[in-house]
Design an enzyme around this catalytic site. Structure first.
Site, PDB file in Angstrom:
ATOM      1  N   TYR A  45      40.884  45.012  28.592  1.00  0.00           N
ATOM      2  CA  TYR A  45      40.888  44.812  27.123  1.00  0.00           C
ATOM      3  C   TYR A  45      42.312  44.601  26.597  1.00  0.00           C
ATOM      4  CZ  TYR A  45      36.170  46.867  27.491  1.00  0.00           C
ATOM      5  OH  TYR A  45      34.875  47.159  27.840  1.00  0.00           O
ATOM      6  N   HIS A 111      34.801  48.462  36.743  1.00  0.00           N
ATOM      7  CA  HIS A 111      34.324  47.629  35.630  1.00  0.00           C
ATOM      8  C   HIS A 111      33.226  46.649  36.054  1.00  0.00           C
ATOM      9  CE1 HIS A 111      35.916  45.947  31.551  1.00  0.00           C
ATOM     10  NE2 HIS A 111      34.617  45.856  31.617  1.00  0.00           N
ATOM     11  N   SER A 190      27.550  47.500  23.909  1.00  0.00           N
ATOM     12  CA  SER A 190      27.090  46.361  23.094  1.00  0.00           C
ATOM     13  C   SER A 190      25.694  46.607  22.525  1.00  0.00           C
ATOM     14  CB  SER A 190      27.133  45.065  23.920  1.00  0.00           C
ATOM     15  OG  SER A 190      28.380  44.963  24.584  1.00  0.00           O
ATOM     16  N   PRO A 191      25.464  47.753  21.884  1.00  0.00           N
ATOM     17  CA  PRO A 191      24.109  48.110  21.428  1.00  0.00           C
ATOM     18  C   PRO A 191      23.600  47.233  20.294  1.00  0.00           C
ATOM     19  CG  PRO A 191      25.714  49.696  20.622  1.00  0.00           C
ATOM     20  CD  PRO A 191      26.447  48.802  21.581  1.00  0.00           C
ATOM     21  N   GLY A 195      27.325  42.416  17.996  1.00  0.00           N
ATOM     22  CA  GLY A 195      27.357  42.259  16.540  1.00  0.00           C
ATOM     23  C   GLY A 195      26.239  41.401  15.976  1.00  0.00           C
TER      24      GLY A 195
HETATM   25  N1  LIG Z   1      31.325  47.544  30.518  1.00  0.00           N
HETATM   26  C1  LIG Z   1      31.289  46.318  30.041  1.00  0.00           C
HETATM   27  O1  LIG Z   1      31.178  45.335  30.774  1.00  0.00           O
HETATM   28  C2  LIG Z   1      31.381  46.117  28.558  1.00  0.00           C
HETATM   29  C3  LIG Z   1      31.160  44.844  27.995  1.00  0.00           C
HETATM   30  C4  LIG Z   1      31.239  44.716  26.596  1.00  0.00           C
HETATM   31  C5  LIG Z   1      31.525  45.825  25.818  1.00  0.00           C
HETATM   32  N2  LIG Z   1      31.742  47.043  26.394  1.00  0.00           N
HETATM   33  C6  LIG Z   1      32.037  48.242  25.578  1.00  0.00           C
HETATM   34  O2  LIG Z   1      31.090  48.326  24.530  1.00  0.00           O
HETATM   35  C7  LIG Z   1      31.767  48.379  23.256  1.00  0.00           C
HETATM   36  C8  LIG Z   1      30.954  47.654  22.207  1.00  0.00           C
HETATM   37  O3  LIG Z   1      30.739  46.322  22.580  1.00  0.00           O
HETATM   38  P1  LIG Z   1      30.781  45.083  21.557  1.00  0.00           P
HETATM   39  O4  LIG Z   1      31.881  45.280  20.589  1.00  0.00           O
HETATM   40  O5  LIG Z   1      30.748  43.858  22.349  1.00  0.00           O
HETATM   41  O6  LIG Z   1      29.349  45.148  20.875  1.00  0.00           O
HETATM   42  P2  LIG Z   1      28.699  45.804  19.571  1.00  0.00           P
HETATM   43  O7  LIG Z   1      29.183  47.173  19.322  1.00  0.00           O
HETATM   44  O8  LIG Z   1      27.238  45.584  19.784  1.00  0.00           O
HETATM   45  O9  LIG Z   1      29.180  44.814  18.389  1.00  0.00           O
HETATM   46  C9  LIG Z   1      30.475  44.807  17.871  1.00  0.00           C
HETATM   47  C10 LIG Z   1      30.509  43.753  16.786  1.00  0.00           C
HETATM   48  O10 LIG Z   1      29.709  44.173  15.699  1.00  0.00           O
HETATM   49  C11 LIG Z   1      30.479  44.242  14.496  1.00  0.00           C
HETATM   50  N3  LIG Z   1      30.079  45.487  13.827  1.00  0.00           N
HETATM   51  C12 LIG Z   1      30.231  46.758  14.289  1.00  0.00           C
HETATM   52  N4  LIG Z   1      29.709  47.643  13.422  1.00  0.00           N
HETATM   53  C13 LIG Z   1      29.231  46.922  12.383  1.00  0.00           C
HETATM   54  C14 LIG Z   1      28.589  47.278  11.167  1.00  0.00           C
HETATM   55  N5  LIG Z   1      28.326  48.558  10.871  1.00  0.00           N
HETATM   56  N6  LIG Z   1      28.219  46.283  10.319  1.00  0.00           N
HETATM   57  C15 LIG Z   1      28.477  44.976  10.616  1.00  0.00           C
HETATM   58  N7  LIG Z   1      29.094  44.586  11.755  1.00  0.00           N
HETATM   59  C16 LIG Z   1      29.466  45.547  12.629  1.00  0.00           C
HETATM   60  C17 LIG Z   1      31.915  44.282  14.944  1.00  0.00           C
HETATM   61  O11 LIG Z   1      32.741  43.664  13.985  1.00  0.00           O
HETATM   62  P3  LIG Z   1      33.756  44.552  13.097  1.00  0.00           P
HETATM   63  O12 LIG Z   1      34.905  44.836  13.990  1.00  0.00           O
HETATM   64  O13 LIG Z   1      34.078  43.660  11.949  1.00  0.00           O
HETATM   65  O14 LIG Z   1      33.027  45.788  12.689  1.00  0.00           O
HETATM   66  C18 LIG Z   1      31.885  43.486  16.237  1.00  0.00           C
HETATM   67  O15 LIG Z   1      32.012  42.104  15.976  1.00  0.00           O
HETATM   68  C19 LIG Z   1      33.130  47.739  23.542  1.00  0.00           C
HETATM   69  O16 LIG Z   1      34.099  48.167  22.612  1.00  0.00           O
HETATM   70  C20 LIG Z   1      33.420  48.216  24.932  1.00  0.00           C
HETATM   71  O17 LIG Z   1      33.966  49.523  24.894  1.00  0.00           O
HETATM   72  C21 LIG Z   1      31.665  47.193  27.744  1.00  0.00           C
END
Ligand SMILES: NC(=O)c1ccc[n+]([C@@H]2O[C@H](COP(=O)([O-])OP(=O)(O)OC[C@H]3O[C@@H](n4cnc5c(N)ncnc54)[C@H](OP(=O)(O)O)[C@@H]3O)[C@@H](O)[C@H]2O)c1
Length: 276
Positions: A45, A111, A190-191, A195
């Site tokens: 990251y 990872h 990524s729940p 986004g």
């Molecule tokens: N192990 C892996 O391979 C892997 C892969 C991907 C992710 N991850 C982990 O999972 C975490 C989350 O993943 P992700 O960020 O891809 O997915 P996410 O949590 O499903 O979605 C994040 C997106 O949603 C937006 N968002 C968040 N809360 C919101 C709300 N209350 N209202 C409107 N929009 C909202 C965010 O924008 P804003 O910033 O504007 O809120 C961002 O664009 C990462 O930070 C990482 O730690 C792990």
């Protein structure tokens, strides 16, 4: 590592950068103030220094998670190699400790699975980091059920981090039975499908159930993941990410949203948007 140590919801720091919507340090502090303990980053990251700075002075409140193994290719944007050989594991951990500014990483993940290095070799090196006090517990991400079982046979695996949302449910096919058998905690990344499920025009069932609860579509999507623990009988910690304090608060509030069996059934049966 006991289930309780993970908290109800984690904070995904993947998108945190200097210059994002809100001050990234304030976002991390808002998460800790709201009772979140798990802060999840990765060397890939490219923000471990920032995360380290954000938790400075509050280290004792944090379950600090990082990952190694995913190495971006310079020549192709978004493409990566996987490095999981023992020498690399040790080198990557030293580099993460230095960037994070800590003596120990609480949860250290592989990872992504390596097609080259047998997982026992990787986990053997990770276990060495535990023995040296550089890492407290081990995690796996983007692996198969067989990988997880083989890894666990070499050293207990505290957490499995996989993508899990109402429109992305691959984990339910094989990994969940391995998790149930081993007692590993599922960290559901990524729940809200990066986004997409926060949008209020893509998924009518989320919108409709949200309207009934005075909640947004994204909060319902997140609540659906929070309900996985009771539905599947395995420990599940949703890991949403945000760069905004207001979104952080909305996401934390979603953990308290109680969906009825009927609503859960409707969400399960809804087609949704499929983003792989
Ligand atoms: N192990 C892996 O391979 C892997 C892969 C991907 C992710 N991850 C982990 O999972 C975490 C989350 O993943 P992700 O960020 O891809 O997915 P996410 O949590 O499903 O979605 C994040 C997106 O949603 C937006 N968002 C968040 N809360 C919101 C709300 N209350 N209202 C409107 N929009 C909202 C965010 O924008 P804003 O910033 O504007 O809120 C961002 O664009 C990462 O930070 C990482 O730690 C792990």
């Amino acid at each position: 590592m006991a289930r309780d140590a993970f908290g109800r919801q984690g904070f995904g720091a993947m998108r945190l950068r200097e210059g994002t919507a809100d001050d990234p340090v304030a976002v991390v502090h808002a998460a800790l103030d709201a009772g979140i303990s798990m802060v999840d980053t990765a060397d890939a990251y490219q923000n471990e220094e920032l995360v380290g700075r954000a938790i400075r002075g509050r280290r004792h409140e944090v379950l600090l998670a990082s990952k190694f193994g995913l190495v971006w290719r310079a020549e192709v944007a978004g493409d990566f190699d996987v490095r999981a050989d023992p020498a690399y594991v040790r080198q990557a951990c030293e580099a993460s400790l230095r960037r994070l500014g800590v003596d120990e990483i609480d949860l250290y993940y592989l990872h992504a699975r390596s097609a080259q290095v047998p997982i026992e070799e990787t986990v053997g090196a990770m276990a060495g980091l535990v023995a040296q006090g550089k890492v407290r517990a081990l995690g796996m991400s983007n692996v198969t059920a067989e990988d997880l079982r083989r890894a666990y046979a070499a050293h207990p695996i505290a957490a499995l981090q996989e993508r899990w949302s109402v429109d992305h449910r691959d984990i339910e096919q094989e990994l969940l039975s391995a998790v149930a058998e081993l007692g590993t905690v599922v960290v559901a990344h990524s729940p809200t499908s990066h986004g997409l499920l926060h949008r209020d025009d893509l998924h009518p069932v989320l919108d409709e159930i949200g309207a009934k609860h005075g909640a947004t579509a994204g909060q319902v999507a997140l609540a659906w993941v929070h309900h996985r623990q009771q539905v599947h009988g395995v420990p599940v910690v949703p890991l949403p990410g945000t760069t905004r304090v207001s979104h952080l608060h909305a996401n934390v509030a979603a953990a308290d949203l109680v969906l009825s069996d009927d609503e859960l059934r409707r969400l399960d049966g809804s087609t949704g948007v499929d983003v792989q």
